[in-house]
Design a protein around this motif. Structure first.
Motif, mmCIF file in Angstrom:
data_model
loop_
_atom_site.group_PDB
_atom_site.id
_atom_site.type_symbol
_atom_site.label_atom_id
_atom_site.label_comp_id
_atom_site.label_asym_id
_atom_site.label_seq_id
_atom_site.Cartn_x
_atom_site.Cartn_y
_atom_site.Cartn_z
ATOM 1 N N ASN A 20 4.601 -0.016 -0.943
ATOM 2 C CA ASN A 20 3.304 -0.217 -1.606
ATOM 3 C C ASN A 20 3.209 -1.622 -2.191
ATOM 4 O O ASN A 20 2.172 -2.274 -2.096
ATOM 5 N N GLU A 21 4.292 -2.078 -2.824
ATOM 6 C CA GLU A 21 4.278 -3.404 -3.448
ATOM 7 C C GLU A 21 4.048 -4.517 -2.427
ATOM 8 O O GLU A 21 3.324 -5.473 -2.687
ATOM 9 N N VAL A 68 3.970 5.057 1.727
ATOM 10 C CA VAL A 68 2.887 4.130 1.385
ATOM 11 C C VAL A 68 1.593 4.915 1.168
ATOM 12 O O VAL A 68 1.234 5.793 1.956
ATOM 13 N N SER A 69 0.887 4.573 0.119
ATOM 14 C CA SER A 69 -0.355 5.261 -0.236
ATOM 15 C C SER A 69 -1.458 4.985 0.787
ATOM 16 O O SER A 69 -1.800 3.832 1.048
ATOM 17 N N THR A 70 -2.015 6.061 1.338
ATOM 18 C CA THR A 70 -3.127 5.880 2.278
ATOM 19 C C THR A 70 -4.363 5.344 1.546
ATOM 20 O O THR A 70 -5.163 4.627 2.130
ATOM 21 N N LEU A 71 -4.502 5.674 0.261
ATOM 22 C CA LEU A 71 -5.629 5.139 -0.511
ATOM 23 C C LEU A 71 -5.481 3.633 -0.731
ATOM 24 O O LEU A 71 -6.476 2.900 -0.743
ATOM 25 N N LEU A 72 -4.263 3.159 -0.898
ATOM 26 C CA LEU A 72 -4.028 1.718 -1.006
ATOM 27 C C LEU A 72 -4.442 1.030 0.294
ATOM 28 O O LEU A 72 -5.128 0.010 0.269
ATOM 29 N N ILE A 73 -4.038 1.591 1.422
ATOM 30 C CA ILE A 73 -4.433 1.035 2.723
ATOM 31 C C ILE A 73 -5.954 1.077 2.864
ATOM 32 O O ILE A 73 -6.579 0.110 3.283
ATOM 33 N N SER A 123 -8.169 0.966 0.568
ATOM 34 C CA SER A 123 -8.810 -0.012 -0.326
ATOM 35 C C SER A 123 -8.789 -1.423 0.258
ATOM 36 O O SER A 123 -9.569 -2.271 -0.141
ATOM 37 N N LYS A 124 -7.904 -1.662 1.204
ATOM 38 C CA LYS A 124 -7.811 -2.972 1.850
ATOM 39 C C LYS A 124 -8.457 -2.969 3.232
ATOM 40 O O LYS A 124 -8.396 -3.956 3.947
ATOM 41 N N ILE A 152 2.482 -4.204 0.463
ATOM 42 C CA ILE A 152 1.080 -4.097 0.898
ATOM 43 C C ILE A 152 0.181 -4.757 -0.151
ATOM 44 O O ILE A 152 -0.708 -5.543 0.191
ATOM 45 N N LYS A 153 0.418 -4.463 -1.424
ATOM 46 C CA LYS A 153 -0.400 -5.036 -2.504
ATOM 47 C C LYS A 153 -0.340 -6.560 -2.510
ATOM 48 O O LYS A 153 -1.363 -7.228 -2.674
#
Length: 87
Positions: free
Chosen positions: A46-47, A68-73, A75-76, A49-50
């Motif tokens: 996650n870090e 890895v968070s699918t919501l993080l992906i 959001s990008k 990706i961020k």
């Protein structure tokens, strides 16, 4: 808003597999654009990706590690059809 000089642009590749080492080797954030599939290997976090992925644009399917968070992906992502967690 992202200016092209502020990022590394990778586009026009049908399928791309991206590792932790790939992302760590970049001195600027990356934009992945116009691909059929984008695959992040299990060592991507996650870090990473961020800090290293600015945007994912017009990619049919993004495969991410289970950790890895699918919501993080999401959001990008822009114009991404599917985000698939890998087992």
């Amino acid at each position: 808003m992202i200016r092209s000089g502020d990022v590394v642009m990778i586009s026009g590749v049908s399928s791309l597999t991206v590792t932790k080492v790939d992302l760590e080797s970049l001195d600027k954030p990356v934009v992945f654009k116009d691909m059929d599939e984008l695959i992040f290997t299990d060592d991507v976090t996650n870090e990473l990706i961020k800090s290293k992925v600015a945007k994912i644009v017009n990619v049919n399917t993004v495969y991410v590690p289970k950790s890895v968070s699918t919501l993080l992906i999401a959001s990008k992502s822009e114009l991404v059809k599917k985000i698939v967690p890998r087992q």
